[in-house]
Design a protein around this motif. Structure first.
Motif, short mmCIF file in Angstrom:
data_model
loop_
_atom_site.label_atom_id
_atom_site.label_comp_id
_atom_site.label_asym_id
_atom_site.label_seq_id
_atom_site.Cartn_x
_atom_site.Cartn_y
_atom_site.Cartn_z
N LYS A 1 0.81 -1.36 0.06
CA LYS A 1 0.11 -0.33 0.06
C LYS A 1 0.79 1.10 -0.07
O LYS A 1 0.56 2.15 -0.75
N TYR A 2 2.06 1.20 0.79
CA TYR A 2 2.87 2.33 0.94
C TYR A 2 3.57 2.63 -0.38
O TYR A 2 3.59 3.77 -0.78
N MET A 3 4.01 1.49 -0.93
CA MET A 3 4.71 1.46 -2.28
C MET A 3 3.65 2.27 -3.46
O MET A 3 4.13 2.92 -4.19
N LEU A 4 2.41 1.62 -3.17
CA LEU A 4 1.42 2.10 -4.27
C LEU A 4 1.13 3.41 -4.21
O LEU A 4 1.17 4.13 -4.94
N ALA A 5 1.00 4.03 -2.80
CA ALA A 5 0.63 5.62 -2.47
C ALA A 5 1.88 6.23 -2.95
O ALA A 5 1.86 7.27 -3.69
N LEU A 6 3.12 5.90 -2.63
CA LEU A 6 4.30 6.44 -3.10
C LEU A 6 4.50 6.57 -4.63
O LEU A 6 4.66 7.80 -5.07
N GLY A 7 4.00 5.25 -5.32
CA GLY A 7 4.28 5.19 -6.80
C GLY A 7 3.27 6.43 -7.37
O GLY A 7 3.51 7.05 -8.40
N SER A 8 1.89 6.15 -6.96
CA SER A 8 1.01 7.28 -7.33
C SER A 8 1.42 8.72 -7.12
O SER A 8 1.14 9.47 -8.27
N THR A 9 1.90 9.03 -5.97
CA THR A 9 2.35 10.33 -5.86
C THR A 9 3.45 10.88 -6.78
O THR A 9 3.49 11.86 -7.38
N PHE A 10 4.40 9.95 -6.99
CA PHE A 10 5.54 10.32 -7.92
C PHE A 10 4.92 10.53 -9.46
O PHE A 10 5.37 11.31 -10.05
N ALA A 11 4.08 9.49 -9.75
CA ALA A 11 3.48 9.46 -11.21
C ALA A 11 2.86 10.76 -11.32
O ALA A 11 2.77 11.45 -12.24
N PHE A 12 1.95 10.93 -10.15
CA PHE A 12 1.18 12.20 -10.26
C PHE A 12 1.98 13.63 -10.51
O PHE A 12 1.99 14.40 -11.46
N CYS A 13 3.05 13.55 -9.58
CA CYS A 13 4.24 14.66 -9.68
C CYS A 13 4.75 14.74 -11.13
O CYS A 13 5.02 15.85 -11.68
N ALA A 14 5.15 13.39 -11.70
CA ALA A 14 5.83 13.55 -12.83
C ALA A 14 4.88 13.96 -14.08
O ALA A 14 5.37 14.75 -14.93
N VAL B 1 2.25 16.24 -13.59
CA VAL B 1 2.25 17.59 -13.53
C VAL B 1 3.36 18.27 -14.15
O VAL B 1 3.21 19.25 -14.97
N CYS B 2 4.44 17.78 -13.62
CA CYS B 2 5.90 18.49 -14.11
C CYS B 2 6.03 18.40 -15.68
O CYS B 2 6.31 19.28 -16.21
N SER B 3 5.73 17.16 -16.07
CA SER B 3 5.86 17.04 -17.63
C SER B 3 4.74 17.78 -18.36
O SER B 3 4.99 18.63 -19.37
N VAL B 4 3.30 18.03 -17.74
CA VAL B 4 2.49 18.91 -18.53
C VAL B 4 2.99 20.35 -18.59
O VAL B 4 3.08 21.01 -19.43
N LEU B 5 3.83 20.66 -17.23
CA LEU B 5 4.02 22.14 -17.15
C LEU B 5 5.27 22.26 -18.24
O LEU B 5 5.48 23.25 -18.84
N VAL B 6 5.92 21.37 -18.18
CA VAL B 6 7.25 21.44 -19.25
C VAL B 6 6.68 21.48 -20.59
O VAL B 6 7.28 22.20 -21.36
N VAL B 7 5.86 20.67 -20.89
CA VAL B 7 5.61 20.72 -22.36
C VAL B 7 4.58 21.89 -22.79
O VAL B 7 4.71 22.31 -23.58
N SER B 8 3.93 22.26 -21.74
CA SER B 8 3.23 23.55 -21.96
C SER B 8 4.11 24.58 -22.22
O SER B 8 3.86 25.53 -22.94
#
Lengths: 223, 183
Positions: free
Chosen positions: A27-40, A42-49
């Motif tokens: 569960k912890y890894m899933l939460a961590l992975g989801s957070t990381f994926a979300f951040c990635a 958001v960052c990629s959207v910002l960079v791409v835009s």
């Protein structure tokens, strides 16, 4: 030493504990992975835009530069007849092109004087003065301002809109003020009997005595 | 006799009693085997419990290609070596507890070594190096084949064969004339 039943119970107890711990870790890894994926994401959207924006701005700038490159000089205008004077004015205004030179021609009964000013400050000052005269609210309301075409006709000048650089077209005018940009584009004003004509915009304006005096003083400047 | 593989299959299909059968059949043998490494009966028991709990936690890790006994002994050996590697200091046993530990060890040995011949050999192999001790244990006490012993010890069949030959040679020296008859 424990008996077999105790050992069996211990096996199941430890197994449950390990399974619980493993699920917790998952569960912890899933939460961590989801957070990381979300951040990635958001960052990629910002960079791409950001990249797209930059690309759009660059493309706009390129287009603008392309446009500037495509602005033909007056010779081309004469030959191709594909660019009305109002367009030249628009281009000048939109590109913020600076006037680098002004030629002032003064016509008398039998003679013609001309002088050229290349000092950019003086050129800009004169251009601003003329602009201010036309933009003046008072000037807009001057109903007695004559029609441009009429004045041109009365003075025997053909409305050859394309011939911006023409030297002899305005011989019946008192003053011809010709602003020139670095890329050989012209903006022409005519002054005749107290009437200022914007040749490019085809506007005419009767000057007040004060305006006329100021303008004549300004165009008389020498380097 | 499939050394618990069919029981484990039944356990995976939901038969809880099958696990009891596996424990019954293999638990003490595994404790005895791990004790060869850790030389502490309580630690060996603890590690054997962990080994069995692996069967429950990681249900599909065992692939039925080897016998369940071989698989359990492989996991047990890994756990024992892991324990020895991570043990920071030697465990000291209080004198008062020493008797109990010795008694536990003796009772396990009595349970595992039914005949006199095995008891004599068991006493003698304590003087052998670890690898030889383990190979004798797997072949003579657990009745494993050379292949199975090789899998547990992570060696090939030839290495096991050589190791067993040298172990027998050593044992003959230790046991003297009696050893010829026992081995």
């Amino acid at each position: 030493m424990r008996n077999l039943d105790e050992c069996k119970a211990e096996v199941f107890r430890r197994s449950e504990e390990r399974i619980r711990k493993r699920k917790k870790t998952q569960k912890y890894m899933l939460a961590l992975g989801s957070t990381f994926a979300f951040c990635a994401t958001v960052c990629s959207v910002l960079v791409v835009s950001g990249i797209l924006n930059m690309g759009y701005e660059t493309a706009e700038k390129d287009n603008q530069m392309l446009w500037e490159d495509e602005i033909p000089n007056t010779d081309n205008i004469q030959d191709t007849n594909d660019m009305p004077n109002s367009d030249v004015q628009d281009v000048l205004e939109s590109t913020g092109c600076l006037y680098v030179q002004v030629d002032v021609e003064t016509y008398g009964e039998s003679h013609m004087n001309s002088h050229t000013v290349t000092d950019e400050t003086q050129v800009a000052g004169l251009f601003e003065m003329i602009q201010n005269i036309f933009d003046n609210e008072d000037a807009v309301l001057r109903e007695e301002s004559p029609d441009f075409e009429t004045i041109m006709y009365q003075n025997g000048n053909q409305d050859d809109s394309n011939d911006l650089s023409g030297g002899s077209s305005f011989k019946n005018m008192e003053y011809v003020i010709r602003f020139k940009t670095s890329n050989e584009t012209y903006q022409i004003y005519l002054l005749n009997r107290g009437v200022l004509l914007d040749f490019t915009k085809k506007k005419a304006l009767v000057l007040t005595g004060e305006e006329l005096l100021d303008l004549k003083t300004a165009i008389a400047m020498e380097e | 006799m499939d050394n618990g593989a069919s029981s484990y299959r039944r356990f995976l299909n939901g038969d809880q009693s099958a696990f009891d059968e596996i424990m019954q059949e293999l638990f003490h043998g595994l404790v005895f085997f791990i004790n060869r490494y850790v030389q502490d009966i309580h630690t060996a028991e603890d590690l054997a419990i962990d080994t069995f709990s692996d069967l429950i936690v990681h249900r599909h890790r065992y692939n039925f290609k080897v016998t369940l006994k071989t698989y359990l002994f492989m996991v047990g050996r890994s756990r024992a070596l892991d324990y020895l590697r991570h043990r920071k200091v030697l465990n000291f046993v209080e004198l008062s507890e020493a008797d109990a530990v010795a008694s536990d060890t003796q009772s396990l040995e009595e349970r595992m070594l039914a005949d006199e011949r095995k008891r004599v050999v068991n006493a003698a192999i304590a003087q052998l190096p670890e690898d030889m001790r383990v190979v004798i244990h797997l072949i003579y006490f657990e009745n494993m084949t050379y292949d199975e012993a090789a899998k547990v010890m992570k060696k090939n069949k030839k290495q096991v064969d050589n190791l067993l030959y040298r172990a027998k040679k050593e044992l003959r020296i230790i046991l003297g004339e009696d050893g010829e008859q026992l081995l």
